[in-house]
Design a protein around this motif. Structure first.
Motif, short mmCIF file in Angstrom:
data_model
loop_
_atom_site.label_atom_id
_atom_site.label_comp_id
_atom_site.label_asym_id
_atom_site.label_seq_id
_atom_site.Cartn_x
_atom_site.Cartn_y
_atom_site.Cartn_z
N ASP A 31 0.83 -1.20 0.00
CA ASP A 31 0.00 0.00 0.00
C ASP A 31 0.87 1.25 0.00
N GLY A 32 0.52 2.20 -0.83
CA GLY A 32 1.23 3.47 -0.87
C GLY A 32 2.54 3.44 -1.62
N SER A 33 2.89 2.36 -2.26
CA SER A 33 4.17 2.29 -2.96
C SER A 33 4.05 2.70 -4.42
N ASP A 34 2.84 3.05 -4.85
CA ASP A 34 2.66 3.42 -6.26
C ASP A 34 3.40 4.70 -6.62
N ALA A 35 3.49 5.62 -5.69
CA ALA A 35 4.15 6.89 -5.97
C ALA A 35 5.66 6.72 -6.11
N ASN A 36 6.23 5.77 -5.41
CA ASN A 36 7.68 5.57 -5.42
C ASN A 36 8.14 4.53 -6.43
N ARG A 37 7.23 3.86 -7.07
CA ARG A 37 7.60 2.78 -8.00
C ARG A 37 8.46 3.27 -9.16
N PRO A 38 8.14 4.39 -9.84
CA PRO A 38 9.02 4.85 -10.93
C PRO A 38 10.41 5.23 -10.45
N LEU A 39 10.49 5.82 -9.28
CA LEU A 39 11.80 6.18 -8.73
C LEU A 39 12.63 4.94 -8.43
N ALA A 40 12.01 3.95 -7.82
CA ALA A 40 12.73 2.71 -7.50
C ALA A 40 13.17 1.99 -8.78
N LEU A 41 12.33 1.99 -9.80
CA LEU A 41 12.70 1.37 -11.08
C LEU A 41 13.86 2.12 -11.73
N GLY A 42 13.83 3.44 -11.66
CA GLY A 42 14.92 4.23 -12.24
C GLY A 42 16.24 4.00 -11.54
N ILE A 43 16.21 3.99 -10.21
CA ILE A 43 17.45 3.74 -9.45
C ILE A 43 17.96 2.33 -9.72
N ALA A 44 17.04 1.37 -9.78
CA ALA A 44 17.45 -0.02 -10.05
C ALA A 44 18.09 -0.13 -11.43
#
Length: 72
Positions: A31-44
């Motif tokens: 829950d609530g991780s939708d906002a951070n998903r693009p950032l985490a994918l970019g860093i990964a």
């Protein structure tokens, strides 16, 4: 100073581990991780690409040892 295999491994292992951690955090269904998903994918993506690109750097020739056989 030339690059060597040990230095490449020191860069490769942490970047792949951290990249995998960010990738798994992006894929985690929470829950609530939708906002951070693009950032985490970019860093990964950056970490994984950086770690793998270090393996493509050419290795330098080994340094020749000086000859100590020259006696005065």
């Amino acid at each position: 100073m030339s690059l060597n295999r040990t230095a490449k491994g020191i860069v490769l292992v942490p970047t792949l581990l951290l990249g995998g951690a960010f990738l798994s955090a992006a894929l985690w269904n929470g829950d609530g991780s939708d906002a951070n998903r693009p950032l985490a994918l970019g860093i990964a993506a950056l970490l994984l690409a950086g770690g793998l690109l270090t393996q493509l750097l050419p290795e330098g020739q080994p340094e020749a040892e000086p000859d100590d056989n020259t006696a005065p």
